[in-house]
Design a protein around this motif. Structure first.
Motif, PDB file in Angstrom:
ATOM      1  N   THR A  79       0.854  -1.161   0.120  1.00 31.37           N
ATOM      2  CA  THR A  79       0.141  -0.024   0.022  1.00 31.37           C
ATOM      3  C   THR A  79       0.789   1.353  -0.042  1.00 31.37           C
ATOM      4  O   THR A  79       2.263   1.311   0.343  1.00 31.37           O
ATOM      5  N   GLY A  93       2.179   1.591   3.398  1.00 30.63           N
ATOM      6  CA  GLY A  93       3.445   1.069   3.714  1.00 30.63           C
ATOM      7  C   GLY A  93       4.620   1.620   3.202  1.00 30.63           C
ATOM      8  O   GLY A  93       5.872   1.762   3.860  1.00 30.63           O
ATOM      9  N   LEU A  94       4.436   2.066   1.699  1.00 27.41           N
ATOM     10  CA  LEU A  94       5.774   2.637   1.196  1.00 27.41           C
ATOM     11  C   LEU A  94       6.003   3.952   1.840  1.00 27.41           C
ATOM     12  O   LEU A  94       7.296   4.379   2.317  1.00 27.41           O
ATOM     13  N   ARG A  96       5.600   4.715   5.094  1.00 31.87           N
ATOM     14  CA  ARG A  96       6.274   4.311   6.152  1.00 31.87           C
ATOM     15  C   ARG A  96       7.864   3.953   5.895  1.00 31.87           C
ATOM     16  O   ARG A  96       8.889   4.168   6.748  1.00 31.87           O
ATOM     17  N   TYR A  97       7.986   3.238   4.908  1.00 27.02           N
ATOM     18  CA  TYR A  97       9.324   2.702   4.453  1.00 27.02           C
ATOM     19  C   TYR A  97      10.230   3.885   4.118  1.00 27.02           C
ATOM     20  O   TYR A  97      11.281   4.208   4.849  1.00 27.02           O
TER      21      TYR A  97
END
Lengths: 319, 319
Positions: free
Chosen positions: A128, A131-132, A134-135
């Motif tokens: 998602t 998620g990216l 957060r990365y």
């Protein structure tokens, strides 16, 4: 880690933003498949004197994903030690593993690199935007250096995990100035144009991932291009960049398209290496690291004459 | 490096081949996203006493591609130091970069691991069987240890780069005994069956990548399965393995299918971690590393009751 005026004043300044033609530098290997720093340095110096304003080392065309973090650190050290200015470098630093990305990124920033070009983590598919986000946030926070200039690397045909406009917006809202731009290798002009339309005016620098979109990009606020064929044809591509407002611009753009068209008939990375090996009179350049395979003899025997017939040359390459 | 009788006699013997139910062990993280070796060891020990005959640590479900090589070396050391026998381990060791794969593989073999499960290099797409053959050959030659038992990891839905039957044939012809088998996570029974039909009788051990194909696999010469849900449901899956020749086998197989069906409604890795966190009464298990995100509260609130209603349990997990 949002920088304040006082921390900015107390620390070294970031290098100036790169613009113009950047080459994702191909990586030469020795017969034992280890990286060849001497040939790498020579090629980087040739590129900088032949039209490239910057070097996107450790990109897709560099076989960077076939190199260990330690090998990349070694090649970067060799370049800087040889006198190539870090201010001309935009190394690729994105790995699947967060600690690897942080390690190479932090090192590049400390060395004074103008920017880093960062792939998203590309093993897990269907991830998602959250998620990216957060990365990339973790990377930025862990690097913790306001000199970081992060260029997002959108190359869905290879990575299969892309950088959406929404994700760019999320990151720019939190890290303006740090998130500096993107390379768009989607091959989809409508996506490049959307990036430019949405973010180009707020200091987000967009490099199309092919010289095919160089002129269109410049006309819509782009800042140059980062292109595979920059490895062999930097002068003519740079000529489009320098003269994009001239009456000749469309003609110049058509000219660089011819070389690209020939190259695209072959697997790009081995073909680039064959061309450098041939025109530089330096056969060891042909070596690639598995899982790639070098160009077949009959492919090279077709490619080189076709390039020559088109008027292609690499002035100053052969010692 | 083809072993001769004398070198085989002079060196330690390879561990026995693994068979049965292997779990691709999920990796717990601390709040700072670093790996949590204590929780990892505890979960591995629970799995081994609950039905798993082996542990496929550092697999897709382990978020292994989000871990650095150094983090994997650290977790492997913690496991072995804790008394988990290396002969029960089949760590994933495949990376995009050849030197990283060689480093972790050589270490695993030296530690006495029963085998390694190796992804192909997965960044560059559309690579040839010849290129992949060269890659795996380089790894085998560089590791240079006849105790190596290499299991090829075919998971095209995620890696996008697969292991063809032709490639298996090429590798088996050159490295019989070393190339020991495959995990087939294609989700395509016809491919698993073709692997079994073509290579199963010559000592090539095929593990379907899901318990959905456990019974069919065993009936066609398969040796077990390596499955995500082995992390939470090892006992019942092992029960199918132990009783596959019994009259009850189809009924037992249908039983394990129910748990899988529930889990498949959710993103698998965060869902596994939520289930372990809930049934182990150990909330920190929920942490995942970006680019993954943990299960949303409402997803977990739906998943847990549905599992309980199905009769699912994790005996002995909660301290």
């Amino acid at each position: 880690m949002t920088p304040t005026a006082s921390t900015l004043a107390a620390r070294p300044q970031a290098a100036a933003r790169l613009r113009g033609v950047l080459s994702p530098v191909v990586t030469p290997f020795k017969p034992d498949l280890s990286p060849d720093p001497d040939r790498f340095v020579r090629h980087c110096k040739w590129l900088l004197k032949s039209g490239c304003s910057g070097l996107a080392i450790f990109g897709t065309n560099s076989e960077a994903n076939s190199l260990s973090v330690e090998e990349k650190l070694g090649l970067l050290a060799a370049l800087i030690h040889s006198g190539v200015p870090a201010s001309a470098l935009m190394p690729g630093t994105g790995h699947c593993a967060l600690p690897a990305t942080v390690r190479l990124t932090a090192h590049a920033v400390k060395q004074g690199c103008a920017g880093v070009l960062m792939l998203p983590p590309f093993y897990y598919k269907g991830v998602t935007d959250e998620g990216l986000y957060r990365y990339f946030s973790e990377v930025i926070e862990r690097v913790g250096d306001e000199r970081l200039r992060l260029y997002l690397y959108h190359i869905p045909p290879v990575s299969q995990v892309g950088i959406s406009l929404k994700l760019i917006g999320m990151l720019l809202a939190k890290y303006p100035g740090i998130v500096a731009g993107a390379k768009d290798s989607s091959g989809d002009w409508s996506n490049t144009k959307a990036m430019l339309d949405e973010f180009g005016k707020s200091g987000f620098d967009v490099f199309p991932g092919s010289e095919a979109f160089l002129l269109d990009g410049l006309r819509h606020g782009g800042v140059g291009c980062i292109t595979a064929t920059g490895n062999i044809n930097p002068g003519p591509i740079d000529n489009v960049y320098r003269n994009w407002r001239s009456a000749d611009a469309d003609k110049l753009q058509a000219g660089i398209g011819a070389t690209r068209k020939i190259m695209q008939k072959y697997p790009m990375i081995p073909a680039l290496k064959s061309v450098i090996g041939h025109f530089g009179n330096d056969a060891p350049w042909r070596t690639v690291r598995p899982p790639l395979v070098e160009l077949a003899k009959e492919q090279e025997a077709a490619l080189i004459p076709e390039l020559k017939a088109s008027g292609f040359a690499m002035p100053g390459l052969a010692g």
